[in-house]
Design a protein around this motif. Structure first.
Motif, PDB file in Angstrom:
ATOM      1  N   PRO A 119       2.628  10.373   3.193  1.00  0.00           N
ATOM      2  CA  PRO A 119       3.924  10.105   3.822  1.00  0.00           C
ATOM      3  C   PRO A 119       4.952  11.181   3.479  1.00  0.00           C
ATOM      4  N   ALA A 120       5.915  11.354   4.348  1.00  0.00           N
ATOM      5  CA  ALA A 120       6.920  12.396   4.160  1.00  0.00           C
ATOM      6  C   ALA A 120       7.698  12.211   2.866  1.00  0.00           C
ATOM      7  N   GLU A 121       7.954  10.953   2.466  1.00  0.00           N
ATOM      8  CA  GLU A 121       8.790  10.719   1.292  1.00  0.00           C
ATOM      9  C   GLU A 121       8.139  11.143  -0.020  1.00  0.00           C
ATOM     10  N   VAL A 122       6.809  11.319  -0.021  1.00  0.00           N
ATOM     11  CA  VAL A 122       6.135  11.767  -1.241  1.00  0.00           C
ATOM     12  C   VAL A 122       5.337  13.050  -1.012  1.00  0.00           C
ATOM     13  N   ALA A 123       5.531  13.693   0.147  1.00  0.00           N
ATOM     14  CA  ALA A 123       4.744  14.888   0.479  1.00  0.00           C
ATOM     15  C   ALA A 123       4.917  16.006  -0.545  1.00  0.00           C
ATOM     16  N   GLU A 124       6.106  16.143  -1.116  1.00  0.00           N
ATOM     17  CA  GLU A 124       6.344  17.212  -2.096  1.00  0.00           C
ATOM     18  C   GLU A 124       5.487  17.065  -3.343  1.00  0.00           C
ATOM     19  N   PHE A 125       5.013  15.849  -3.611  1.00  0.00           N
ATOM     20  CA  PHE A 125       4.226  15.596  -4.819  1.00  0.00           C
ATOM     21  C   PHE A 125       2.728  15.821  -4.614  1.00  0.00           C
ATOM     22  N   PHE A 126       2.291  15.888  -3.352  1.00  0.00           N
ATOM     23  CA  PHE A 126       0.861  16.023  -3.060  1.00  0.00           C
ATOM     24  C   PHE A 126       0.613  17.188  -2.101  1.00  0.00           C
ATOM     25  N   PRO A 127       0.946  18.412  -2.489  1.00  0.00           N
ATOM     26  CA  PRO A 127       0.778  19.542  -1.572  1.00  0.00           C
ATOM     27  C   PRO A 127      -0.676  19.930  -1.336  1.00  0.00           C
ATOM     28  N   ASP A 128      -1.589  19.444  -2.186  1.00  0.00           N
ATOM     29  CA  ASP A 128      -2.984  19.876  -2.116  1.00  0.00           C
ATOM     30  C   ASP A 128      -3.921  18.862  -1.473  1.00  0.00           C
ATOM     31  N   VAL A 129      -3.384  17.737  -0.994  1.00  0.00           N
ATOM     32  CA  VAL A 129      -4.241  16.737  -0.352  1.00  0.00           C
ATOM     33  C   VAL A 129      -3.627  16.321   0.983  1.00  0.00           C
ATOM     34  N   ASP A 130      -4.477  15.875   1.887  1.00  0.00           N
ATOM     35  CA  ASP A 130      -4.016  15.428   3.203  1.00  0.00           C
ATOM     36  C   ASP A 130      -3.820  13.916   3.258  1.00  0.00           C
ATOM     37  N   GLU A 131      -4.575  13.190   2.417  1.00  0.00           N
ATOM     38  CA  GLU A 131      -4.484  11.732   2.410  1.00  0.00           C
ATOM     39  C   GLU A 131      -4.347  11.221   0.986  1.00  0.00           C
ATOM     40  N   VAL A 132      -3.738  10.051   0.867  1.00  0.00           N
ATOM     41  CA  VAL A 132      -3.615   9.377  -0.431  1.00  0.00           C
ATOM     42  C   VAL A 132      -3.962   7.903  -0.243  1.00  0.00           C
ATOM     43  N   ALA A 133      -4.374   7.275  -1.335  1.00  0.00           N
ATOM     44  CA  ALA A 133      -4.567   5.822  -1.316  1.00  0.00           C
ATOM     45  C   ALA A 133      -3.205   5.173  -1.543  1.00  0.00           C
ATOM     46  N   THR A 134      -2.937   4.086  -0.834  1.00  0.00           N
ATOM     47  CA  THR A 134      -1.664   3.402  -0.988  1.00  0.00           C
ATOM     48  C   THR A 134      -1.911   1.946  -1.345  1.00  0.00           C
ATOM     49  N   TYR A 135      -1.044   1.428  -2.222  1.00  0.00           N
ATOM     50  CA  TYR A 135      -1.106   0.034  -2.659  1.00  0.00           C
ATOM     51  C   TYR A 135       0.306  -0.531  -2.581  1.00  0.00           C
ATOM     52  N   HIS A 136       0.459  -1.626  -1.851  1.00  0.00           N
ATOM     53  CA  HIS A 136       1.774  -2.255  -1.678  1.00  0.00           C
ATOM     54  C   HIS A 136       1.724  -3.622  -2.352  1.00  0.00           C
ATOM     55  N   ARG A 137       2.612  -3.823  -3.346  1.00  0.00           N
ATOM     56  CA  ARG A 137       2.604  -5.065  -4.113  1.00  0.00           C
ATOM     57  C   ARG A 137       3.995  -5.691  -4.144  1.00  0.00           C
ATOM     58  N   LEU A 138       4.017  -7.007  -4.192  1.00  0.00           N
ATOM     59  CA  LEU A 138       5.254  -7.781  -4.324  1.00  0.00           C
ATOM     60  C   LEU A 138       5.218  -8.502  -5.664  1.00  0.00           C
ATOM     61  N   ARG A 139       6.280  -8.361  -6.448  1.00  0.00           N
ATOM     62  CA  ARG A 139       6.354  -9.014  -7.750  1.00  0.00           C
ATOM     63  C   ARG A 139       7.422 -10.108  -7.705  1.00  0.00           C
ATOM     64  N   SER A 140       7.090 -11.250  -8.313  1.00  0.00           N
ATOM     65  CA  SER A 140       7.991 -12.400  -8.301  1.00  0.00           C
ATOM     66  C   SER A 140       8.125 -12.981  -9.697  1.00  0.00           C
ATOM     67  N   ASP A 141       9.237 -13.659  -9.944  1.00  0.00           N
ATOM     68  CA  ASP A 141       9.455 -14.356 -11.203  1.00  0.00           C
ATOM     69  C   ASP A 141       8.436 -15.481 -11.334  1.00  0.00           C
ATOM     70  N   ASP A 142       7.757 -15.549 -12.488  1.00  0.00           N
ATOM     71  CA  ASP A 142       6.677 -16.528 -12.628  1.00  0.00           C
ATOM     72  C   ASP A 142       7.181 -17.955 -12.790  1.00  0.00           C
ATOM     73  N   LYS A 143       8.475 -18.129 -13.079  1.00  0.00           N
ATOM     74  CA  LYS A 143       9.024 -19.466 -13.240  1.00  0.00           C
ATOM     75  C   LYS A 143       9.636 -19.993 -11.947  1.00  0.00           C
ATOM     76  N   THR A 144      10.396 -19.153 -11.271  1.00  0.00           N
ATOM     77  CA  THR A 144      11.124 -19.596 -10.082  1.00  0.00           C
ATOM     78  C   THR A 144      10.421 -19.238  -8.781  1.00  0.00           C
ATOM     79  N   GLY A 145       9.485 -18.278  -8.837  1.00  0.00           N
ATOM     80  CA  GLY A 145       8.842 -17.810  -7.624  1.00  0.00           C
ATOM     81  C   GLY A 145       9.698 -16.857  -6.809  1.00  0.00           C
ATOM     82  N   GLU A 146      10.873 -16.514  -7.332  1.00  0.00           N
ATOM     83  CA  GLU A 146      11.799 -15.647  -6.606  1.00  0.00           C
ATOM     84  C   GLU A 146      11.314 -14.203  -6.633  1.00  0.00           C
TER      85      GLU A 146
END
Length: 249
Positions: A119-146
Motif C-alpha cells: 500500500p502507498a502508506e507503507v511503500a517507503e518501508f518496503f522498496p524491495d518487495v512488490d507484495e506484503v502480507a497484511t493482518y487486520h485485527r480489532l482489540r476490545s476491552d476484555d471486561k466491557t467488550g468495548e
C-alpha cells in the motif's frame, strides 16, 4: 500451588534493568490465559529467571504493584490481579519489551488477512518487495467488550509464511515475530499523531465520524536495516494516552 510462568527476555544493558524486567513481566501478565495461575514465583525465583539481582526484581515488582497489576501479601506471596483493567498508559523508554507490553492484554479478533500489493502508506518501508502480507485485527476491552483500537500489520512475505494465526489472537505482532518466528529485531520506531476518525475507524471503534483518534505507526527493523513489519494502529482518543519518559544515564 503452581506459579505463573513469565516469558524470558534478553536484557539490554543500555536501559534500566528493573524497567525492562517490569515491562516483560507486564506483557506476560496481560497476555496470560484465563486458566493460568495467578500466583507469581518468589522474588528470588523471578530474579534468577530474569538474571538480575533480587533488589532489581523488587523494584520491577514495585512498578507493577503501583500500576495495580499485582498485589503482594506478606508470607502468602505475590498475586496477579484477575480484574485489572487493561490498556493502561505505559511509559516508553525504548525497549522492545515496552512495545510488547504496550500492545498486550486485550481481546483480539482477526478481521482479515492475506497478501496485497504494497500500500502507498507503507511503500517507503518496503522498496524491495512488490507484495506484503497484511493482518487486520480489532482489540476490545476484555471486561466491557468495548473496542479500543484496530491495527493493520504489513509483514515481509518470507516472515508471514511462518506466522500462526492463532498466535496473533493471543500475542502482539512484535512478540510473534521475535519469540515465535525468531526474527532478529534491532529497533522499532514509533510515530503518534492526532487524526480524525474516518468511516471505517468510526464504525470499528464505535465512535462518531471525525472524532479525535490517535494514529500510531510502528516500524520494526532488523540489524541490516530492513523493515520486517509496519504497523498502523488507530486508538480511541478517549481510551489511550502515550507517555514518553527520558531518563539521564
Amino acid at each position: 500451588m503452581t506459579s505463573f510462568a513469565p516469558d524470558s527476555i534478553v536484557l539490554n544493558r543500555k536501559l534500566p534493568l528493573w524497567y525492562q524486567v517490569s515491562q516483560s513481566l507486564r506483557a506476560s501478565i496481560l497476555g496470560r490465559r484465563p486458566q493460568d495461575p495467578l500466583r507469581l514465583p518468589t522474588e528470588e525465583q523471578l530474579a534468577e529467571h530474569y538474571g538480575v539481582s533480587v533488589l532489581t526484581m523488587r523494584q520491577a515488582l514495585k512498578e507493577l504493584e503501583d500500576e495495580g497489576l499485582i498485589t503482594r501479601h506478606r508470607r502468602r506471596g505475590t498475586f496477579i490481579e484477575p480484574d485489572v483493567r487493561r490498556g493502561a498508559p505505559v511509559r516508553l523508554l525504548g525497549s522492545v519489551d515496552a512495545i510488547v507490553a504496550q500492545q498486550s492484554g486485550m481481546v483480539t479478533e482477526l478481521l482479515e488477512h492475506g497478501t496485497v500489493p504494497v500500500p502507498a502508506e507503507v511503500a517507503e518501508f518496503f522498496p524491495d518487495v512488490d507484495e506484503v502480507a497484511t493482518y487486520h485485527r480489532l482489540r476490545s476491552d476484555d471486561k466491557t467488550g468495548e473496542p479500543t483500537n484496530h491495527a493493520r500489520n504489513y509483514v515481509r512475505p518470507e516472515l508471514a509464511a511462518r506466522i500462526d494465526l492463532d498466535d496473533l489472537v493471543r500475542w502482539p505482532m512484535t512478540k510473534v515475530l521475535r519469540d515465535v518466528v525468531g526474527a532478529d529485531i534491532s529497533r522499532i520506531t514509533d510515530t503518534v499523531e492526532a487524526r480524525l476518525a474516518d468511516p471505517e475507524t468510526a464504525r470499528l471503534l464505535q465512535v462518531p465520524l471525525l472524532s479525535p483518534i490517535l494514529h500510531y505507526t510502528g516500524v520494526t527493523y532488523d540489524a541490516e536495516g530492513r523493515v520486517l513489519d509496519a504497523a498502523v494502529i488507530h486508538y480511541r482518543g478517549d481510551r489511550f494516552s502515550f507517555t514518553v519518559t527520558l531518563e539521564a544515564n
